[in-house]
Design a protein around this motif. Structure first.
Motif, PDB file in Angstrom:
ATOM      1  N   ASP A 152       0.861  -1.327  -0.002  1.00 42.60           N
ATOM      2  CA  ASP A 152       0.002  -0.013   0.137  1.00 42.60           C
ATOM      3  C   ASP A 152       0.872   1.377  -0.050  1.00 42.60           C
ATOM      4  OD1 ASP A 152      -2.068   1.865  -0.008  1.00 42.60           O
ATOM      5  OD2 ASP A 152      -2.958   1.117   1.958  1.00 42.60           O
ATOM      6  N   ARG A 184       1.695   4.123  -2.960  1.00 46.49           N
ATOM      7  CA  ARG A 184       1.586   5.557  -2.984  1.00 46.49           C
ATOM      8  C   ARG A 184       2.635   6.424  -2.990  1.00 46.49           C
ATOM      9  NH1 ARG A 184      -3.551   6.223  -0.771  1.00 46.49           N
ATOM     10  NH2 ARG A 184      -4.634   4.217   0.198  1.00 46.49           N
ATOM     11  N   TRP A 192      -2.540   4.858   4.179  1.00 48.54           N
ATOM     12  CA  TRP A 192      -2.907   6.112   3.695  1.00 48.54           C
ATOM     13  C   TRP A 192      -2.539   7.355   4.744  1.00 48.54           C
ATOM     14  CZ3 TRP A 192      -6.522   9.742   5.426  1.00 48.54           C
ATOM     15  CH2 TRP A 192      -7.372   9.430   6.429  1.00 48.54           C
ATOM     16  N   ARG A 251      -7.198  -3.373  -4.731  1.00 49.61           N
ATOM     17  CA  ARG A 251      -6.557  -2.044  -4.997  1.00 49.61           C
ATOM     18  C   ARG A 251      -5.376  -2.163  -4.788  1.00 49.61           C
ATOM     19  NH1 ARG A 251      -4.847   0.911  -0.937  1.00 49.61           N
ATOM     20  NH2 ARG A 251      -6.237   0.259   0.670  1.00 49.61           N
ATOM     21  N   PRO A 288      -7.034   6.164  -5.376  1.00 53.61           N
ATOM     22  CA  PRO A 288      -6.189   5.861  -4.109  1.00 53.61           C
ATOM     23  C   PRO A 288      -6.353   6.895  -3.079  1.00 53.61           C
ATOM     24  CG  PRO A 288      -4.635   6.391  -5.873  1.00 53.61           C
ATOM     25  CD  PRO A 288      -6.143   6.371  -6.435  1.00 53.61           C
TER      26      PRO A 288
END
Length: 535
Positions: free
Chosen positions: A52, A56, A346, A88, A464
């Motif tokens: 993840d 990013r 995130w 994702r 995202p």
């Protein structure tokens, strides 16, 4: 350094995979290197978080004390929400292709079915309610993806043996086959399991309840043709006084959990001569005369329901089993750990980019500690029902099971493991006040629901970052992607209780931060600031 999972690889071949250890240049450096994010533990949780963050744009160092994937089936039930998270990250499809999808469960008492249930009774979802897939297959898919991302460095046989936490990060001492070295982490995330060496090194602990019972896991191949569904027996004639759970896995392997009782000898119960007669008795009771059973793997386990008081300790964060542990009934362990990673990724990214402060990291603790409490309550209640601790408790349980055959009210009391559902962050400080006026829909704090649309599945179309899900039209706001659903996207409108002008603000992890019937640009901007813990 790359790795490719052969779709035709057998379970034995995947478990035999050994990853090469390489001496890091940092071991020869004069000073300790500094890394923005270090993750300890390359299991499903650590790998999910690393992927993840890398997607990013963040550089990640992932350390693991081993050089192999997990052995034995271990975590096998991966929920729809977990699959949507892994979609994702680009890893769900090979897992779904190899795994066994299911949505039906059956509860039996003695030799009779009490009732059955459907976890996904409504059509219009891309992913099944659950897939059953041995953990090593899931890990292999995650490792393949991680090693394909240049921003992830995965170091095998790098065991963290000491940790010193400070105001600007942590200093780690790492043991390798060729000696020790040290490195600094601006942010350290411990995804290193229930016995977490990082947690121990900092003198922290998880507290809770240990259950005095033992269960046998047996992975077997057998000549049986049960459907792909969950079967749970209370007090079956082939294993009287105890419980049994049956799941079908990939590669023709079946997972059977036998309750043994606290006095069982773990070493004796793992022997084939004790396991195979139990399996054959189950099959004989199900009408399978010549089962042809072969034992693949076995383990005897006890379990606990416990968690750390806090998941955030300055710049050191805890996720997965390192932070919380539940009993296996309900598939809440790995699924909740993946949701930890989904929540944290995130937020770390926003802080590292300077878009948010440490209050956003604090919200990880608030939200996921509440999720852990929810899972612990469900898991404890399941375990108490499955393994009654007194004669009165057993009489109550058996009376409920007897009534449930005929009476719907009693079925709600039957608890063979409340199966994993994503947590709704009802009390999150990142939520904006719900204006009301919704009759259903997706509540603030809940994860977005999927639905088919004319341009593909809804969740596939969510980006995202922050997304404003718009039904009709809404004001434009910088820093937010827009996803507009036309009036002919009927199922999506229904699931979100939408009218023309309705809008939902989705966080980067897909949870709803706010919803409105007719928002203004200022209201949306305020909700975005709140979702980033800026006010």
């Amino acid at each position: 350094m790359g790795f490719r999972l052969d779709p035709a690889a057998t379970a034995a071949q995947v478990q035999a995979t050994v990853f090469a250890w390489h001496r890091s240049p940092e071991q020869d450096a004069a000073t300790s290197a500094r890394h923005p994010v270090v993750i300890v533990g390359a299991g499903p949780v650590g790998l999910t978080l690393a992927i993840d963050l890398a997607q990013r744009g963040q550089r990640v160092l992932l350390l693991d004390n081993d050089d192999k994937l997990s052995t034995g089936s271990r975590a096998i039930c991966f929920a729809k929400r977990t699959l949507e998270i892994w979609d994702r990250l680009g890893v769900a499809q090979p897992m779904v292709d190899r795994g066994v999808g299911w949505h039906t469960g059956r509860v039996l008492f003695g030799d009779r079915e009490v009732f059955h249930f459907d976890l996904l009774p409504e059509a219009g979802h891309e992913r099944p309610a659950f897939i059953n897939l041995q953990q090593y297959f899931a890990e292999a898919a995650l490792v393949e993806r991680a090693l394909a991302l240049p921003l992830i460095e995965l170091r095998w046989k790098n065991e963290v043996v000491a940790v010193e936490s400070n105001d600007d990060g942590a200093l780690l001492t790492v043991q390798t086959p060729d000696g020790r070295y040290q490195l600094h982490a601006d942010w350290l995330v411990a995804c290193d399991g229930a016995r977490s060496p990082v947690r121990a090194a900092l003198g922290l602990e998880a507290k809770g309840r240990v259950f005095r019972d033992r269960f046998l896991i047996a992975d077997v191949t057998m000549d049986a043709d049960f459907p792909a569904e969950r079967r749970f027996w209370f007090d079956p004639p082939f294993h009287p006084g105890q419980s049994v759970l049956l799941h079908r896995q990939s590669e023709g392997v079946w997972r059977i959990d036998f309750q043994l009782g606290w006095d069982a000898d773990p070493d004796a119960e793992k022997q084939p001569e004790r396991i195979l007669p139990r399996v054959k008795a189950l099959l004989a009771a199900s009408g399978v005369a010549e089962p042809g059973v072969q034992l693949v793997w076995a383990s005897v386990y006890t379990f606990a329901c416990e968690r750390m008081d806090r998941f955030v300790h300055g710049r050191v964060l805890f996720a997965g089993d390192a932070a919380h542990r539940v009993s296996p009934f309900g598939a809440r362990g790995a699924n909740s750990g993946v949701q930890d990673a989904d929540n944290l990724g995130w937020k770390l990214d926003a802080v590292l980019r300077g878009e948010a402060g440490t209050a956003l990291i604090a919200s990880y603790g608030v939200e996921r500690e509440a999720a852990a409490d929810e899972n612990l309550r469900a898991s404890t209640r399941s375990t108490d029902f499955i393994t009654p601790k007194s004669e009165i408790s057993r009489l109550f349980r058996d009376a409920v099971l007897g009534l449930a055959r005929e009476h719907g009210f009693a079925r709600a009391l039957v608890n063979s493991g409340r199966l994993s559902l994503p947590t709704t962050y009802t009390s999150s400080p990142l939520n904006s006040v719900d204006e009301g006026g919704f009759d259903g829909g997706v509540a603030v704090g809940a994860p977005a629901l999927d639905a088919p649309t004319t341009e593909g599945w809804l969740l596939r179309r969510v980006g995202p970052g922050f997304t404003l899900l718009v039904f009709g039209s809404a004001p434009a706001v910088d820093g937010i992607a827009y996803l507009t659903l036309a009036a002919n996207e009927q199922l999506a409108w229904q699931r979100y209780d939408a009218r023309p002008g309705t809008a939902y603000l989705l966080r980067p992890d897909g949870h709803v931060a706010a919803r409105w019937r007719a928002p203004t640009a200022d209201v949306v901007r305020a909700a975005l600031r709140r979702a980033l813990a800026q006010e």
